[in-house]
Design a protein around this motif. Structure first.
Motif, PDB file in Angstrom:
ATOM      1  N   ALA A 166       0.824  -1.204   0.000  1.00 22.10           N
ATOM      2  CA  ALA A 166       0.000   0.000   0.000  1.00 22.10           C
ATOM      3  C   ALA A 166       0.862   1.260   0.000  1.00 22.10           C
ATOM      4  N   ILE A 167       1.918   1.257   0.812  1.00 22.50           N
ATOM      5  CA  ILE A 167       2.806   2.418   0.878  1.00 22.50           C
ATOM      6  C   ILE A 167       3.550   2.593  -0.442  1.00 22.50           C
ATOM      7  N   GLY A 168       4.065   1.488  -0.982  1.00 25.32           N
ATOM      8  CA  GLY A 168       4.809   1.570  -2.240  1.00 25.32           C
ATOM      9  C   GLY A 168       3.972   2.131  -3.374  1.00 25.32           C
ATOM     10  N   LEU A 169       2.739   1.660  -3.504  1.00 30.12           N
ATOM     11  CA  LEU A 169       1.856   2.143  -4.562  1.00 30.12           C
ATOM     12  C   LEU A 169       1.471   3.605  -4.340  1.00 30.12           C
ATOM     13  N   SER A 170       1.265   3.988  -3.087  1.00 36.18           N
ATOM     14  CA  SER A 170       0.919   5.381  -2.781  1.00 36.18           C
ATOM     15  C   SER A 170       2.071   6.323  -3.132  1.00 36.18           C
ATOM     16  N   LEU A 204      -1.224  14.656  -1.007  1.00 29.73           N
ATOM     17  CA  LEU A 204      -1.194  15.751  -1.981  1.00 29.73           C
ATOM     18  C   LEU A 204      -1.888  17.003  -1.446  1.00 29.73           C
ATOM     19  N   ALA A 205      -2.754  16.843  -0.469  1.00 26.33           N
ATOM     20  CA  ALA A 205      -3.375  18.007   0.160  1.00 26.33           C
ATOM     21  C   ALA A 205      -2.329  18.837   0.907  1.00 26.33           C
ATOM     22  N   SER A 240       4.818  10.255  -9.159  1.00 23.94           N
ATOM     23  CA  SER A 240       4.439  10.356 -10.565  1.00 23.94           C
ATOM     24  C   SER A 240       3.606  11.615 -10.820  1.00 23.94           C
ATOM     25  N   TRP A 241       2.671  11.897  -9.922  1.00 18.57           N
ATOM     26  CA  TRP A 241       1.816  13.074 -10.093  1.00 18.57           C
ATOM     27  C   TRP A 241       2.638  14.363 -10.008  1.00 18.57           C
ATOM     28  N   ILE A 242       3.520  14.448  -9.011  1.00 16.14           N
ATOM     29  CA  ILE A 242       4.321  15.662  -8.826  1.00 16.14           C
ATOM     30  C   ILE A 242       5.270  15.880  -9.995  1.00 16.14           C
ATOM     31  N   LEU A 243       5.945  14.827 -10.453  1.00 18.73           N
ATOM     32  CA  LEU A 243       6.852  14.969 -11.589  1.00 18.73           C
ATOM     33  C   LEU A 243       6.091  15.422 -12.833  1.00 18.73           C
ATOM     34  N   SER A 244       4.918  14.853 -13.063  1.00 23.61           N
ATOM     35  CA  SER A 244       4.126  15.234 -14.230  1.00 23.61           C
ATOM     36  C   SER A 244       3.682  16.684 -14.153  1.00 23.61           C
ATOM     37  N   GLU A 245       3.270  17.124 -12.961  1.00 26.61           N
ATOM     38  CA  GLU A 245       2.833  18.510 -12.792  1.00 26.61           C
ATOM     39  C   GLU A 245       4.003  19.477 -12.917  1.00 26.61           C
ATOM     40  N   TYR A 246       5.129  19.123 -12.302  1.00 27.61           N
ATOM     41  CA  TYR A 246       6.271  20.028 -12.269  1.00 27.61           C
ATOM     42  C   TYR A 246       6.944  20.146 -13.631  1.00 27.61           C
ATOM     43  N   LEU A 247       7.006  19.033 -14.354  1.00 27.55           N
ATOM     44  CA  LEU A 247       7.687  19.027 -15.649  1.00 27.55           C
ATOM     45  C   LEU A 247       6.736  19.279 -16.810  1.00 27.55           C
ATOM     46  N   GLY A 248       5.504  19.590 -16.506  1.00 32.27           N
ATOM     47  CA  GLY A 248       4.538  19.981 -17.530  1.00 32.27           C
ATOM     48  C   GLY A 248       4.234  18.870 -18.515  1.00 32.27           C
ATOM     49  N   GLY A 249       4.314  19.181 -19.792  1.00 35.62           N
ATOM     50  CA  GLY A 249       3.933  18.222 -20.819  1.00 35.62           C
ATOM     51  C   GLY A 249       4.985  17.184 -21.133  1.00 35.62           C
ATOM     52  N   GLU A 257      -1.642  21.770  -4.851  1.00 39.01           N
ATOM     53  CA  GLU A 257      -2.384  20.525  -4.696  1.00 39.01           C
ATOM     54  C   GLU A 257      -3.361  20.355  -5.851  1.00 39.01           C
ATOM     55  N   PRO A 258      -3.846  19.147  -6.096  1.00 39.06           N
ATOM     56  CA  PRO A 258      -4.816  18.943  -7.174  1.00 39.06           C
ATOM     57  C   PRO A 258      -6.047  19.815  -6.975  1.00 39.06           C
ATOM     58  N   LYS A 259      -6.628  20.262  -8.064  1.00 33.10           N
ATOM     59  CA  LYS A 259      -7.818  21.122  -7.980  1.00 33.10           C
ATOM     60  C   LYS A 259      -8.996  20.373  -7.382  1.00 33.10           C
ATOM     61  N   SER A 260      -9.031  19.066  -7.543  1.00 35.32           N
ATOM     62  CA  SER A 260     -10.068  18.237  -6.938  1.00 35.32           C
ATOM     63  C   SER A 260      -9.450  16.901  -6.553  1.00 35.32           C
ATOM     64  N   ALA A 261     -10.110  16.202  -5.646  1.00 35.96           N
ATOM     65  CA  ALA A 261      -9.591  14.923  -5.176  1.00 35.96           C
ATOM     66  C   ALA A 261      -9.474  13.934  -6.338  1.00 35.96           C
ATOM     67  N   LEU A 262      -8.405  13.141  -6.303  1.00 37.56           N
ATOM     68  CA  LEU A 262      -8.197  12.133  -7.332  1.00 37.56           C
ATOM     69  C   LEU A 262      -9.057  10.905  -7.045  1.00 37.56           C
ATOM     70  N   GLY A 263      -9.741  10.417  -8.063  1.00 40.62           N
ATOM     71  CA  GLY A 263     -10.525   9.205  -7.917  1.00 40.62           C
ATOM     72  C   GLY A 263      -9.661   7.975  -8.106  1.00 40.62           C
TER      73      GLY A 263
END
Length: 249
Positions: free
Chosen positions: A17-21, A70-71, A27-36, A80-86
């Motif tokens: 659970a920790i590893g996947l989290s 992420l909050a 992954s989310w932070i790298l994608s947001e920080y490095l843009g496209g 932080e994400p504009k809305s909670a991730l599903g």
């Protein structure tokens, strides 16, 4: 009420659970920080684990953990994400961690949990991330939640130091904040700093100190370390090595 399945996952699949989290958060932070930029990550823990029919409880735990972490992103300089991730969002984010590596090109390598025994025992463990370009490490980062800024505190049990740190005035060396260690290829330097300062926010360089390799050249004065688990180390071999170079055991 926590279902029996959820309790089972928390008790028997903590590392998973920790590893996947961690994979989802990084992954989310790298994608947001490095843009496209196309993010390629080589990591443990396969997303297929969460796609199994009996893994819905685990997926819910991971999604909840990711959203809670992420909050806190603004404390570390990110939005932080504009809305909670599903759960479907989390699956998509983790699926980006499917690189198999290559001697050429650019990709990230992530070990979401290095030191399972340390985590379970309330001792040392780390999250390790590196950037590989054409087969060479160019950036390396270690997040060490239980590693103190004060070297002398390493001689004490972590639980004792957590209590001690709460009884003394908060400083940048407070034990329970942990630290981050990082280096860039070609810079000739590595740095260590608390992840959070007393103002509860990450501000670079945030009391960063230069980290050095030990200058001890007498092996009898050195600290010798090896994995606790015998499956990860040849203890008989290391005992022989200790004896041959004169390291006391």
């Amino acid at each position: 009420m926590i279902s029996w399945n959820l309790k089972y996952y928390l008790q028997h699949h903590q590392r998973e659970a920790i590893g996947l989290s961690v994979k989802a958060i990084v992954s989310w932070i790298l994608s947001e920080y490095l843009g496209g930029e196309n993010i390629s990550i080589l990591a443990e823990e396969d997303v297929q684990t969460l796609c199994k029919t009996n893994a819905s409880e685990l997926l819910e735990v991971v999604a909840k953990t990711v959203n809670e972490c992420l909050a806190e992103a603004p404390r570390f300089g990110f939005e932080e994400p504009k809305s909670a991730l599903g759960t479907s969002d989390v699956l998509e984010i983790i699926s980006r961690c499917n690189s198999i590596g290559s001697p050429s090109g650019r990709f990230w390598v992530l070990d979401p949990l290095d030191g399972t025994m340390g985590l379970k025992g309330g001792d040392q463990y780390a999250i390790a991330l590196s950037l590989i370009e054409d087969g060479e490490v160019v950036v390396g980062v270690l997040r060490c939640p239980n590693y103190p800024m004060r070297k002398d505190w390493l001689s004490y049990q972590h639980s004792y130091l957590r209590i001690l740190s709460k009884l003394t005035p908060a400083t940048f060396e407070t034990w329970d904040k942990g630290c981050v260690i990082y280096a860039k290829r070609g810079s000739g330097k590595a740095w260590i700093q608390p992840l959070l300062h007393v103002n509860k926010k990450f501000v670079w360089p945030n009391h960063a100190k230069q980290a050095f390799v030990s200058c001890i050249d007498n092996p009898t004065l050195a600290t010798f370390c090896e994995p606790v688990q015998k499956t990860n180390s040849g203890h008989s071999f290391t005992e022989g090595l200790d004896h041959s170079v004169g390291i006391p055991t």
